[in-house]
Design a protein around this motif. Structure first.
Motif, PDB file in Angstrom:
ATOM      1  N   LEU A  92      11.598  13.403  77.346  1.00 16.65           N
ATOM      2  CA  LEU A  92      13.009  13.625  77.033  1.00 16.65           C
ATOM      3  C   LEU A  92      13.858  12.485  77.564  1.00 16.65           C
ATOM      4  O   LEU A  92      14.745  11.967  76.858  1.00 16.65           O
ATOM      5  CB  LEU A  92      13.460  14.956  77.651  1.00 16.65           C
ATOM      6  N   LYS A  93      13.602  12.050  78.781  1.00 17.77           N
ATOM      7  CA  LYS A  93      14.356  10.945  79.382  1.00 17.77           C
ATOM      8  C   LYS A  93      14.133   9.660  78.607  1.00 17.77           C
ATOM      9  O   LYS A  93      15.075   8.875  78.398  1.00 17.77           O
ATOM     10  CB  LYS A  93      13.928  10.765  80.839  1.00 17.77           C
ATOM     11  N   ALA A  94      12.905   9.424  78.151  1.00 18.53           N
ATOM     12  CA  ALA A  94      12.598   8.203  77.404  1.00 18.53           C
ATOM     13  C   ALA A  94      13.406   8.141  76.107  1.00 18.53           C
ATOM     14  O   ALA A  94      13.963   7.098  75.745  1.00 18.53           O
ATOM     15  CB  ALA A  94      11.103   8.132  77.108  1.00 18.53           C
ATOM     16  N   ILE A  95      13.480   9.275  75.393  1.00 17.83           N
ATOM     17  CA  ILE A  95      14.240   9.313  74.134  1.00 17.83           C
ATOM     18  C   ILE A  95      15.732   9.151  74.411  1.00 17.83           C
ATOM     19  O   ILE A  95      16.430   8.395  73.725  1.00 17.83           O
ATOM     20  CB  ILE A  95      13.964  10.628  73.383  1.00 17.83           C
ATOM     21  N   GLU A  96      16.237   9.839  75.440  1.00 15.77           N
ATOM     22  CA  GLU A  96      17.664   9.751  75.756  1.00 15.77           C
ATOM     23  C   GLU A  96      18.058   8.340  76.185  1.00 15.77           C
ATOM     24  O   GLU A  96      19.156   7.874  75.878  1.00 15.77           O
ATOM     25  CB  GLU A  96      18.002  10.764  76.852  1.00 15.77           C
ATOM     26  N   THR A  97      17.158   7.652  76.874  1.00 14.78           N
ATOM     27  CA  THR A  97      17.438   6.263  77.274  1.00 14.78           C
ATOM     28  C   THR A  97      17.581   5.366  76.049  1.00 14.78           C
ATOM     29  O   THR A  97      18.472   4.510  75.989  1.00 14.78           O
ATOM     30  CB  THR A  97      16.313   5.732  78.181  1.00 14.78           C
ATOM     31  N   LEU A  98      16.724   5.576  75.059  1.00 15.82           N
ATOM     32  CA  LEU A  98      16.833   4.797  73.825  1.00 15.82           C
ATOM     33  C   LEU A  98      18.148   5.107  73.108  1.00 15.82           C
ATOM     34  O   LEU A  98      18.792   4.209  72.551  1.00 15.82           O
ATOM     35  CB  LEU A  98      15.647   5.083  72.911  1.00 15.82           C
ATOM     36  N   LEU A  99      18.557   6.361  73.125  1.00 12.16           N
ATOM     37  CA  LEU A  99      19.823   6.737  72.492  1.00 12.16           C
ATOM     38  C   LEU A  99      21.007   6.079  73.190  1.00 12.16           C
ATOM     39  O   LEU A  99      21.995   5.705  72.549  1.00 12.16           O
ATOM     40  CB  LEU A  99      19.988   8.255  72.499  1.00 12.16           C
ATOM     41  N   GLU A 100      20.921   5.922  74.514  1.00 16.21           N
ATOM     42  CA  GLU A 100      21.982   5.252  75.262  1.00 16.21           C
ATOM     43  C   GLU A 100      22.138   3.802  74.826  1.00 16.21           C
ATOM     44  O   GLU A 100      23.217   3.217  74.952  1.00 16.21           O
ATOM     45  CB  GLU A 100      21.686   5.317  76.760  1.00 16.21           C
ATOM     46  N   HIS A 101      21.052   3.213  74.294  1.00 10.81           N
ATOM     47  CA  HIS A 101      21.103   1.837  73.782  1.00 10.81           C
ATOM     48  C   HIS A 101      21.481   1.799  72.298  1.00 10.81           C
ATOM     49  O   HIS A 101      21.336   0.776  71.646  1.00 10.81           O
ATOM     50  CB  HIS A 101      19.750   1.149  73.999  1.00 10.81           C
ATOM     51  N   ARG A 102      21.944   2.939  71.777  1.00 12.84           N
ATOM     52  CA  ARG A 102      22.402   3.051  70.389  1.00 12.84           C
ATOM     53  C   ARG A 102      21.300   2.732  69.376  1.00 12.84           C
ATOM     54  O   ARG A 102      21.550   2.168  68.310  1.00 12.84           O
ATOM     55  CB  ARG A 102      23.626   2.151  70.143  1.00 12.84           C
ATOM     56  N   VAL A 103      20.063   3.056  69.733  1.00 14.67           N
ATOM     57  CA  VAL A 103      18.946   2.833  68.824  1.00 14.67           C
ATOM     58  C   VAL A 103      18.997   3.861  67.698  1.00 14.67           C
ATOM     59  O   VAL A 103      19.097   5.062  67.951  1.00 14.67           O
ATOM     60  CB  VAL A 103      17.602   2.930  69.574  1.00 14.67           C
ATOM     61  N   GLU A 104      18.946   3.401  66.469  1.00 15.79           N
ATOM     62  CA  GLU A 104      18.990   4.301  65.320  1.00 15.79           C
ATOM     63  C   GLU A 104      17.653   4.396  64.593  1.00 15.79           C
ATOM     64  O   GLU A 104      17.486   5.236  63.718  1.00 15.79           O
ATOM     65  CB  GLU A 104      20.078   3.853  64.335  1.00 15.79           C
ATOM     66  N   ALA A 105      16.700   3.528  64.951  1.00 18.24           N
ATOM     67  CA  ALA A 105      15.337   3.605  64.423  1.00 18.24           C
ATOM     68  C   ALA A 105      14.415   3.832  65.618  1.00 18.24           C
ATOM     69  O   ALA A 105      14.471   3.099  66.603  1.00 18.24           O
ATOM     70  CB  ALA A 105      14.963   2.322  63.687  1.00 18.24           C
ATOM     71  N   MET A 106      13.570   4.852  65.517  1.00 13.81           N
ATOM     72  CA  MET A 106      12.793   5.248  66.687  1.00 13.81           C
ATOM     73  C   MET A 106      11.431   5.803  66.263  1.00 13.81           C
ATOM     74  O   MET A 106      11.360   6.669  65.395  1.00 13.81           O
ATOM     75  CB  MET A 106      13.576   6.323  67.457  1.00 13.81           C
ATOM     76  N   VAL A 107      10.347   5.299  66.867  1.00 13.77           N
ATOM     77  CA  VAL A 107       9.000   5.831  66.662  1.00 13.77           C
ATOM     78  C   VAL A 107       8.592   6.519  67.960  1.00 13.77           C
ATOM     79  O   VAL A 107       8.524   5.874  69.010  1.00 13.77           O
ATOM     80  CB  VAL A 107       7.997   4.725  66.299  1.00 13.77           C
ATOM     81  N   VAL A 108       8.325   7.810  67.875  1.00 12.55           N
ATOM     82  CA  VAL A 108       8.101   8.600  69.085  1.00 12.55           C
ATOM     83  C   VAL A 108       6.716   9.242  69.072  1.00 12.55           C
ATOM     84  O   VAL A 108       6.352   9.938  68.121  1.00 12.55           O
ATOM     85  CB  VAL A 108       9.178   9.704  69.209  1.00 12.55           C
ATOM     86  N   HIS A 109       5.960   8.992  70.141  1.00 12.59           N
ATOM     87  CA  HIS A 109       4.683   9.672  70.358  1.00 12.59           C
ATOM     88  C   HIS A 109       4.957  10.736  71.417  1.00 12.59           C
ATOM     89  O   HIS A 109       5.019  10.442  72.607  1.00 12.59           O
ATOM     90  CB  HIS A 109       3.619   8.682  70.824  1.00 12.59           C
ATOM     91  N   SER A 110       5.151  11.964  70.971  1.00 13.16           N
ATOM     92  CA  SER A 110       5.496  13.049  71.882  1.00 13.16           C
ATOM     93  C   SER A 110       4.470  14.163  71.775  1.00 13.16           C
ATOM     94  O   SER A 110       4.186  14.662  70.686  1.00 13.16           O
ATOM     95  CB  SER A 110       6.891  13.602  71.538  1.00 13.16           C
ATOM     96  N   LYS A 111       3.941  14.570  72.923  1.00 21.34           N
ATOM     97  CA  LYS A 111       2.990  15.674  72.970  1.00 21.34           C
ATOM     98  C   LYS A 111       3.497  16.828  73.822  1.00 21.34           C
ATOM     99  O   LYS A 111       2.995  17.950  73.708  1.00 21.34           O
ATOM    100  CB  LYS A 111       1.648  15.189  73.529  1.00 21.34           C
ATOM    101  N   ALA A 112       4.488  16.569  74.685  1.00 17.56           N
ATOM    102  CA  ALA A 112       4.943  17.594  75.619  1.00 17.56           C
ATOM    103  C   ALA A 112       6.181  18.341  75.131  1.00 17.56           C
ATOM    104  O   ALA A 112       6.347  19.524  75.425  1.00 17.56           O
ATOM    105  CB  ALA A 112       5.224  16.967  76.985  1.00 17.56           C
TER     106      ALA A 112
END
Length: 333
Positions: A105-125
């Motif tokens: 969750l923190k990893a995704i939110e950190t990317l959002l703070e950088h205004r990233v609009e394209a994101m590839v996420v490997h999430s298992k938890a």
């Protein structure tokens, strides 16, 4: 280094015009746009990505969340993404999720703070609902190695059940009936699906897979060693081993050889992933090829496509299937 003001002075235009050219904005004539671009090249001007993000509220970056950064599997995944971002002249912002809910969750939110609009996420938890909500919020949100029906056209995933079937069928066709499984102890869907596929193949062959023949450990070489050690300690009879991944298979091979058990003379083994390690085991490891680099490239292209407002047609899914790679670690008996 040249500034935007230097470019404006050299081109005889306003700062606003140069800004529009940099950000591909409207209200700039073709001749003026080309002149400004030419001067930018001549003066060696490079737009500041962070400054551009502040102005446009967008980032010329693709965010990536991986479970680990050092694991060979995830290194291959990252390389597949990098081949796409290099071609599109897009930067990568990368973070590790460590297969933990809070960290992902923190990893995704950190990317959002950088205004990233394209994101590839490997999430298992993270749970499905949380990821579905992120898909609603982030224009270019794409999942890799996971399938959620509600956002199926944002998922690039592998058929792990088919993979489990393939490895079990190959071992059974090679004449093995006493087969052990060493799997990941993490409570995620991948090992569950692979064991489901293995059980399907066993049932069709009239064989059983008792729980005592399955050992769970960390999905790395140390885990593979520990799993085999436990099987040997319990005196479980086996002539074949199906491993969750190549790292566990490698560790298992090392432990078997430490006990002077010949591979494949006494015990055959199959891995999963076909990372570089598989080619350099001795004997060379028979494994399931996980087309992770191809999948990663597709996920990156898809994320950039969504972020640019050009999603694929409804109903399109991106499922991949593993294939068997026959090498030297399986003996036909």
């Amino acid at each position: 280094m040249a500034t935007i003001k230097d470019i404006a002075n050299a081109a005889g235009v306003s700062l606003a015009t140069v800004s529009r050219v940099i950000n591909n904005g409207p209200k700039v004539g073709d001749k003026t746009r080309e002149r400004v671009k030419k001067i930018m090249v001549e003066m060696g001007y490079r737009p500041n990505a962070n400054a551009r993000a502040l102005v446009t509220q967008k980032s010329a970056s693709l965010g990536v969340v991986l479970a680990e950064l050092l694991d060979p599997f995830f290194a291959t995944l990252a390389h597949g993404i990098e081949t796409v971002t290099r071609r599109h002249n897009v930067q990568i912002l990368m973070s590790a999720g460590s297969i933990e809910k809070k960290t992902e969750l923190k990893a995704i939110e950190t990317l959002l703070e950088h205004r990233v609009e394209a994101m590839v996420v490997h999430s298992k938890a993270l749970d499905d609902d949380t990821l579905i909500e992120f898909a609603r919020q982030v224009p270019g949100f794409v999942l890799i190695n996971r399938y959620i029906p509600e956002i199926s056209n944002r998922c690039v995933w592998l058929d792990n059940v088919a993979g489990g079937r393939l490895m079990a069928e190959h071992m059974i066709r090679s004449g093995h009936k006493n087969i052990a499984v060493i799997s990941s102890r993490y409570q995620i869907v991948d090992p569950i699906q692979r064991i489901d596929g293995i059980r399907q193949a066993f049932e069709e062959a009239g064989l059983s897979l008792p729980e005592s023949s399955i050992e769970y450990a960390t999905p790395d070489q140390e885990g593979g060693e520990k799993a085999i050690q436990n099987l040997l300690a319990k005196s479980i009879p086996f002539t074949g081993v199906l491993a969750y991944n190549d790292a566990m298979a490698s560790g298992a091979m090392s432990m078997l050889q430490d006990h002077h058990i010949d591979i494949p003379g006494k015990v055959s083994i199959i891995g999963y992933d076909d990372v570089l390690l598989a080619k350099y085991c001795r004997p060379k490891l028979t494994t399931l090829r996980y087309p992770v680099e191809m999948m990663a490239a597709k996920a990156a292209e898809l994320a950039l496509q969504y972020a640019s407002g050009q999603p694929p047609e409804d109903g399109v899914t991106f499922k991949y299937t593993p294939t068997i790679v026959k090498r030297e670690s399986v003996l036909t008996i």
